[in-house]
Write an enzyme that holds these catalytic residues in place. Sequence first.
Site, PDB file in Angstrom:
ATOM      1  N   LYS A 131       0.990  -1.133  -0.159  1.00 37.38           N
ATOM      2  CA  LYS A 131      -0.089   0.004  -0.187  1.00 37.38           C
ATOM      3  C   LYS A 131       0.784   1.151  -0.017  1.00 37.38           C
ATOM      4  O   LYS A 131       1.655   1.515   0.929  1.00 37.38           O
ATOM      5  CB  LYS A 131      -0.812   0.013   1.289  1.00 37.38           C
ATOM      6  CG  LYS A 131      -1.865  -1.023   1.355  1.00 37.38           C
ATOM      7  CD  LYS A 131      -3.027  -1.297   2.581  1.00 37.38           C
ATOM      8  CE  LYS A 131      -1.982  -1.412   3.813  1.00 37.38           C
ATOM      9  NZ  LYS A 131      -3.070  -1.746   5.050  1.00 37.38           N
ATOM     10  N   GLY A 171      -9.174   3.515   9.862  1.00 39.46           N
ATOM     11  CA  GLY A 171      -9.557   2.217   9.769  1.00 39.46           C
ATOM     12  C   GLY A 171      -9.447   1.816   8.206  1.00 39.46           C
ATOM     13  O   GLY A 171     -10.117   0.777   7.770  1.00 39.46           O
ATOM     14  N   THR A 172      -8.799   2.559   7.405  1.00 41.28           N
ATOM     15  CA  THR A 172      -8.708   2.191   6.136  1.00 41.28           C
ATOM     16  C   THR A 172      -8.058   0.925   5.747  1.00 41.28           C
ATOM     17  O   THR A 172      -8.370   0.079   4.985  1.00 41.28           O
ATOM     18  CB  THR A 172      -7.797   3.294   5.202  1.00 41.28           C
ATOM     19  OG1 THR A 172      -6.818   3.760   6.024  1.00 41.28           O
ATOM     20  CG2 THR A 172      -8.827   4.553   4.967  1.00 41.28           C
ATOM     21  N   GLY A 173      -6.822   0.592   6.578  1.00 40.24           N
ATOM     22  CA  GLY A 173      -6.211  -0.636   6.372  1.00 40.24           C
ATOM     23  C   GLY A 173      -7.029  -1.930   7.018  1.00 40.24           C
ATOM     24  O   GLY A 173      -7.135  -2.746   6.005  1.00 40.24           O
ATOM     25  N   CYS A 174      -7.752  -1.690   7.854  1.00 41.16           N
ATOM     26  CA  CYS A 174      -8.633  -2.795   8.293  1.00 41.16           C
ATOM     27  C   CYS A 174      -9.726  -3.043   7.226  1.00 41.16           C
ATOM     28  O   CYS A 174     -10.048  -4.368   6.752  1.00 41.16           O
ATOM     29  CB  CYS A 174      -9.212  -2.606   9.373  1.00 41.16           C
ATOM     30  SG  CYS A 174      -8.139  -2.193  10.989  1.00 41.16           S
ATOM     31  N   THR A 197      -9.573   9.180   8.029  1.00 40.24           N
ATOM     32  CA  THR A 197      -9.203   7.919   7.218  1.00 40.24           C
ATOM     33  C   THR A 197      -8.881   6.934   8.072  1.00 40.24           C
ATOM     34  O   THR A 197      -8.432   5.804   7.773  1.00 40.24           O
ATOM     35  CB  THR A 197      -8.002   8.357   6.572  1.00 40.24           C
ATOM     36  OG1 THR A 197      -6.838   8.707   7.240  1.00 40.24           O
ATOM     37  CG2 THR A 197      -8.273   9.139   5.202  1.00 40.24           C
TER      38      THR A 197
END
Length: 263
Positions: A177, A210-213, A208
């Site tokens: 990412k 929580g984007t990875g989860c 933003t």
Amino acid sequence: MTPNPPPRVLTIAGSDSGGGAGIQADLKTMLALGTHGMSVIAAVTAQNSLGVQGYWELTPEAVRAQLDSVLDDIGAQAVKTGMLASTALVETVAERLATVGAPVVVDPVGVSKHGDSLLAPDAVTAVRSALLPVATVVTPNLYEVEQLTGIKVADESGLREAAEAVKALGPTWVLIKGGHLPGDPVDLLFDGTTEHRFTAPRHDNRHTHGTGCTLASAIASHLALGSDVPTAVTKAKAYVTGAIAAGFPLGAGIGPVDHNWQR
């Protein structure tokens, strides 16, 4: 008539008391994408829009019992892992997932959006040696790439080297990412031979959390729905981009993405 159940997706992660990331974000994503979300809680965080005030991991026995309860009775068409906190929990989860025939999406969570550590330093070795070899897809950000491999990516040209280094640790696919690089975000998906690059507009939105989860859970959901890995990542990226665009303020710090933006 008895309705058919939706595809089942299991998340193994930490609980976010603020509701923006972790187990809460995972289950919201799974519901939004038409799957049945199930959870194994590995740790409990005291967390809000300002950061992580503390966390407490569960025992390996408690995590293993949750895994056995879900997998032995209900089963799963895909699994997603997030915050696992310690060496003992990483090893417990990896051992059980090695027996599961479903695709596994590993989000190798090291720190929170606010920079708070969520993984014990000695657990990085266990992630490398035990967890990544059972991963169908691993989704590190650039900090996690450096944590896992020692490679620091400065621009888009470094994504391939990073992907190769993470791939050498054993996952089937690697999604690097690149959202923290300058310019528009570029992510690189790599299976050791073929690479796919994904671009998206950079929204002027600081909310933003929580984007990875959310991305990892969306990938797992689309795998459970029958997509191959490149297609699942493509669809998950589109969902997350929309969720970021719709992110909203919450509390005094960084707000969450909107998991229900497609309503």
